[in-house]
Design a protein around this motif. Structure first.
Motif, PDB file in Angstrom:
ATOM      1  N   LEU A   1      -1.315 -35.229 -17.707  1.00 26.44           N
ATOM      2  CA  LEU A   1      -2.364 -34.378 -17.141  1.00 26.44           C
ATOM      3  C   LEU A   1      -2.423 -34.523 -15.625  1.00 26.44           C
ATOM      4  O   LEU A   1      -2.480 -33.531 -14.888  1.00 26.44           O
ATOM      5  CB  LEU A   1      -3.718 -34.741 -17.752  1.00 26.44           C
ATOM      6  N   GLY A   2      -2.405 -35.774 -15.143  1.00 26.98           N
ATOM      7  CA  GLY A   2      -2.481 -36.002 -13.703  1.00 26.98           C
ATOM      8  C   GLY A   2      -1.351 -35.346 -12.946  1.00 26.98           C
ATOM      9  O   GLY A   2      -1.544 -34.775 -11.861  1.00 26.98           O
ATOM     10  N   ARG A   3      -0.126 -35.415 -13.500  1.00 26.67           N
ATOM     11  CA  ARG A   3       1.038 -34.790 -12.854  1.00 26.67           C
ATOM     12  C   ARG A   3       0.865 -33.277 -12.765  1.00 26.67           C
ATOM     13  O   ARG A   3       1.081 -32.659 -11.721  1.00 26.67           O
ATOM     14  CB  ARG A   3       2.300 -35.107 -13.643  1.00 26.67           C
ATOM     15  N   TYR A   4       0.541 -32.662 -13.901  1.00 29.50           N
ATOM     16  CA  TYR A   4       0.434 -31.211 -13.912  1.00 29.50           C
ATOM     17  C   TYR A   4      -0.745 -30.728 -13.074  1.00 29.50           C
ATOM     18  O   TYR A   4      -0.657 -29.698 -12.391  1.00 29.50           O
ATOM     19  CB  TYR A   4       0.312 -30.709 -15.351  1.00 29.50           C
ATOM     20  N   ALA A   5      -1.861 -31.445 -13.114  1.00 31.42           N
ATOM     21  CA  ALA A   5      -3.017 -31.044 -12.319  1.00 31.42           C
ATOM     22  C   ALA A   5      -2.684 -31.064 -10.833  1.00 31.42           C
ATOM     23  O   ALA A   5      -3.030 -30.131 -10.089  1.00 31.42           O
ATOM     24  CB  ALA A   5      -4.205 -31.961 -12.621  1.00 31.42           C
ATOM     25  N   ALA A   6      -2.003 -32.120 -10.382  1.00 33.69           N
ATOM     26  CA  ALA A   6      -1.628 -32.208  -8.970  1.00 33.69           C
ATOM     27  C   ALA A   6      -0.681 -31.074  -8.583  1.00 33.69           C
ATOM     28  O   ALA A   6      -0.789 -30.490  -7.497  1.00 33.69           O
ATOM     29  CB  ALA A   6      -0.985 -33.564  -8.693  1.00 33.69           C
ATOM     30  N   LEU A   7       0.251 -30.749  -9.478  1.00 35.97           N
ATOM     31  CA  LEU A   7       1.191 -29.669  -9.203  1.00 35.97           C
ATOM     32  C   LEU A   7       0.456 -28.340  -9.060  1.00 35.97           C
ATOM     33  O   LEU A   7       0.645 -27.604  -8.081  1.00 35.97           O
ATOM     34  CB  LEU A   7       2.204 -29.585 -10.345  1.00 35.97           C
TER      35      LEU A   7
ATOM     36  N   GLY B   1      13.505 -23.267 -14.127  1.00 32.71           N
ATOM     37  CA  GLY B   1      14.672 -23.707 -14.869  1.00 32.71           C
ATOM     38  C   GLY B   1      14.695 -25.157 -15.273  1.00 32.71           C
ATOM     39  O   GLY B   1      15.752 -25.666 -15.663  1.00 32.71           O
ATOM     40  N   GLY B   2      13.566 -25.847 -15.214  1.00 36.49           N
ATOM     41  CA  GLY B   2      13.539 -27.236 -15.652  1.00 36.49           C
ATOM     42  C   GLY B   2      13.096 -28.195 -14.578  1.00 36.49           C
ATOM     43  O   GLY B   2      13.185 -27.925 -13.377  1.00 36.49           O
ATOM     44  N   ASP B   3      12.626 -29.369 -15.022  1.00 37.92           N
ATOM     45  CA  ASP B   3      12.085 -30.382 -14.112  1.00 37.92           C
ATOM     46  C   ASP B   3      10.938 -29.798 -13.291  1.00 37.92           C
ATOM     47  O   ASP B   3      10.880 -29.955 -12.073  1.00 37.92           O
ATOM     48  CB  ASP B   3      13.177 -30.964 -13.209  1.00 37.92           C
ATOM     49  N   GLN B   4      10.028 -29.086 -14.000  1.00 34.35           N
ATOM     50  CA  GLN B   4       8.833 -28.579 -13.316  1.00 34.35           C
ATOM     51  C   GLN B   4       7.962 -29.718 -12.825  1.00 34.35           C
ATOM     52  O   GLN B   4       7.269 -29.594 -11.819  1.00 34.35           O
ATOM     53  CB  GLN B   4       8.030 -27.680 -14.258  1.00 34.35           C
ATOM     54  N   VAL B   5       7.956 -30.828 -13.545  1.00 36.58           N
ATOM     55  CA  VAL B   5       7.320 -32.056 -13.066  1.00 36.58           C
ATOM     56  C   VAL B   5       8.328 -33.194 -13.214  1.00 36.58           C
ATOM     57  O   VAL B   5       9.237 -33.124 -14.045  1.00 36.58           O
ATOM     58  CB  VAL B   5       6.032 -32.408 -13.839  1.00 36.58           C
ATOM     59  N   TYR B   6       8.159 -34.204 -12.397  1.00 32.63           N
ATOM     60  CA  TYR B   6       8.957 -35.429 -12.513  1.00 32.63           C
ATOM     61  C   TYR B   6       8.036 -36.490 -13.093  1.00 32.63           C
ATOM     62  O   TYR B   6       7.227 -37.097 -12.401  1.00 32.63           O
ATOM     63  CB  TYR B   6       9.523 -35.833 -11.150  1.00 32.63           C
ATOM     64  N   ALA B   7       8.178 -36.686 -14.413  1.00 33.10           N
ATOM     65  CA  ALA B   7       7.242 -37.533 -15.158  1.00 33.10           C
ATOM     66  C   ALA B   7       7.750 -38.959 -15.320  1.00 33.10           C
ATOM     67  O   ALA B   7       7.183 -39.720 -16.107  1.00 33.10           O
ATOM     68  CB  ALA B   7       6.980 -36.913 -16.533  1.00 33.10           C
ATOM     69  N   ASP B   8       8.796 -39.332 -14.590  1.00 32.16           N
ATOM     70  CA  ASP B   8       9.435 -40.631 -14.812  1.00 32.16           C
ATOM     71  C   ASP B   8       8.472 -41.810 -14.659  1.00 32.16           C
ATOM     72  O   ASP B   8       8.653 -42.843 -15.306  1.00 32.16           O
ATOM     73  CB  ASP B   8      10.605 -40.797 -13.829  1.00 32.16           C
ATOM     74  N   GLU B   9       7.450 -41.664 -13.832  1.00 37.43           N
ATOM     75  CA  GLU B   9       6.545 -42.783 -13.583  1.00 37.43           C
ATOM     76  C   GLU B   9       5.354 -42.836 -14.547  1.00 37.43           C
ATOM     77  O   GLU B   9       4.544 -43.766 -14.456  1.00 37.43           O
ATOM     78  CB  GLU B   9       6.048 -42.718 -12.139  1.00 37.43           C
TER      79      GLU B   9
END
Length: 478
Positions: free
Chosen positions: A180-186, A136-144
């Motif tokens: 990419l780094g965020r999603y790969a880690a997830l 439902g949203g915020d699958q990753v926290y990309a703020d950084e």
């Protein structure tokens, strides 16, 4: 840039659509740049991967294939079989998750702590499989992701006025690599990877998939060259990593194949899942634009048998947040939280649009003669609410948030519990009540959680798995 997460990653399974008795699926893979993943084997036939995008040291790939929609089946990849529950026509279970991360330091968190609720979800699937996994949203926290580049390091407080095209191109490269780094880690986390290789996912985005408060920030930020570069990179990442798609190649379930908004719907026997896009067209004065509203009006005119499930990334029903919003605007120290409240349907800035959405939902229910269930995340708490739609019908609002974001202080839950006593009836003829989750003393529960939606014998029930309190008793959804 070399991703810190070892490759390859996958398969990550997505549902493109349901059609002609089949689940049309897409499996996402991340490999070292240029290395094609092994084919997927389905019913003895090999299906090769199609390249989606290159990054510095990685390539994203997609394999599209179909499995039966009326029974369990499997696919095979790299010597391993992956069982898929498949049957969406009879009794079934759906899982719903949101807020899979935190604003600061999420990639440094210890894995077993961060993904504890994912491990619980995995065990639930092993006991009784899920047909679909709704995000439902915020699958990753990309703020950084904006940090580390001179154009965006101080985003959104300071934004360069007129950066060169070369500098913007360099920023886009910087952002793409960090998304990419965020999603790969997830997707490399073992608890997440196991579930998502076996349960087809359906995802909608919220602000942290872009940046904190996207759309509720000042226009001078979001419409600046830096802001538009950020949105463009986030949107590309959303399509690749949350839809296994690219620009101009959206799955058939999307209402606008041009992608001006990213709302979608899926129809299964006696079930329709509807997910409007509450971010692509959002501004400080609107939640949805013309495209999103056209999608919703089309749905309102559609004949449909069975249950409608509405995914609203921010809750449709809740307490009288306009009081808190006015207080925050008046107190200088609290003004930094104004964007968080403007994100909500209940914001004073969105009140007319909120009424429009509630009337549309009411008309949907009356047209079908069925209750409607809205499922939301975003607030890092578990709760529920009910709106009386007249004619014996109701809108059930279920909130499950978050699966990885740690819970806020219990005092915040107690404050919202007290605020709920004041009531909030934007349509006076259709009263709203914030109710307790089964077995809970307060109306808001400050524990990490996810939601189960179950259909048995044609009747729908919901249960929350709460980190400390455990699994709730079933709540009837009519």
């Amino acid at each position: 840039m070399q991703t810190a997460t070892p490759l390859p990653i996958g398969p990550i399974l997505f549902l493109d659509t349901i059609a002609e008795g089949q689940l049309r699926l897409a499996a996402l893979f991340l490999t070292p740049r240029g290395e094609e993943p092994a084919p997927v084997l389905v019913a003895g036939e090999e299906v090769r991967a199609q390249r989606l995008a290159h990054f510095d040291a990685a390539t994203a790939w997609r394999v599209r294939f179909a499995l039966p929609a009326d029974r369990a089946s499997s696919y095979r990849w790299d010597g391993q079989d992956y069982e898929v529950a498949g049957d969406v026509g009879g009794d079934l279970r759906l899982a719903y998750v949101s807020c899979n991360g935190e604003e600061v330091g999420d990639m440094e968190r210890e894995g077993s702590e961060r993904n504890a609720m994912w491990a619980r979800l995995r065990e639930e699937h092993r006991k009784s499989p899920f047909a679909l996994l709704l995000h439902g949203g915020d699958q990753v926290y990309a703020d950084e992701v904006t940090q580390g580049h001179e154009l965006s390091h101080d985003w959104p407080e300071k934004v360069p006025r007129d950066p060169s095209q070369a500098a913007l191109a360099d920023l886009r490269h910087h952002l793409r690599e960090r998304f990419l780094g965020r999603y790969a880690a997830l997707y490399a986390a073992p608890e997440v990877a196991w579930v998502m290789a076996r349960v087809p996912s359906l995802m909608q985005w919220d602000d942290h998939d872009i940046c904190d408060g996207w759309g509720s920030l000042r226009r001078s930020r979001t419409y600046s060259p830096v802001g538009q570069t950020l949105f463009s990179a986030a949107r590309e990442a959303f399509l690749i990593f949350q839809q296994a798609a690219t620009e101009g190649d959206l799955p058939l379930r999307f209402a606008d194949r041009e992608g001006h908004h990213l709302g979608w719907s899926v129809a299964a026997p006696e079930l329709r899942i509807l997910a409007p896009d509450l971010r692509s067209e959002r501004t400080r004065r609107q939640v949805m634009g013309s495209g999103g509203w056209a999608m919703m009006e089309t749905e309102a005119a559609r004949d449909m048998a069975g249950h409608r499930l509405l995914l609203s990334s921010v809750p449709l029903l809740g307490p009288r947040l306009s009081i808190l919003e006015a207080l925050m605007v008046a107190v200088p120290r609290m003004q930094k939280y104004e964007d968080d409240l403007r994100d909500q349907w209940q914001s004073r800035a969105h009140r007319d649009e909120w009424r429009r959405m509630l009337r549309l939902v009411r008309n949907l229910a009356r047209r079908d003669g069925h209750d409607i269930t809205a499922v939301s995340g975003e607030i890092h708490l578990a709760t529920r609410a009910v709106m009386d739609l007249g004619d014996g019908l109701r809108l059930n609002q279920l909130v499950a948030s978050g699966i990885a974001h740690r819970a806020p202080p219990r005092g915040w839950a107690r404050f919202l519990h007290a605020l709920a006593w004041l009531g909030e009836d934007p349509l006076p003829e259709n009263p709203i009540r914030v109710e307790r989750i089964p077995g809970q003393r307060l109306r808001y529960v400050a524990e990490r959680n996810y939601l189960l939606l179950e259909r048995s014998g044609g009747a729908w029930h919901a249960r929350w798995d709460l980190e400390a309190s455990g699994m709730t008793e079933p709540l009837s959804l009519g």
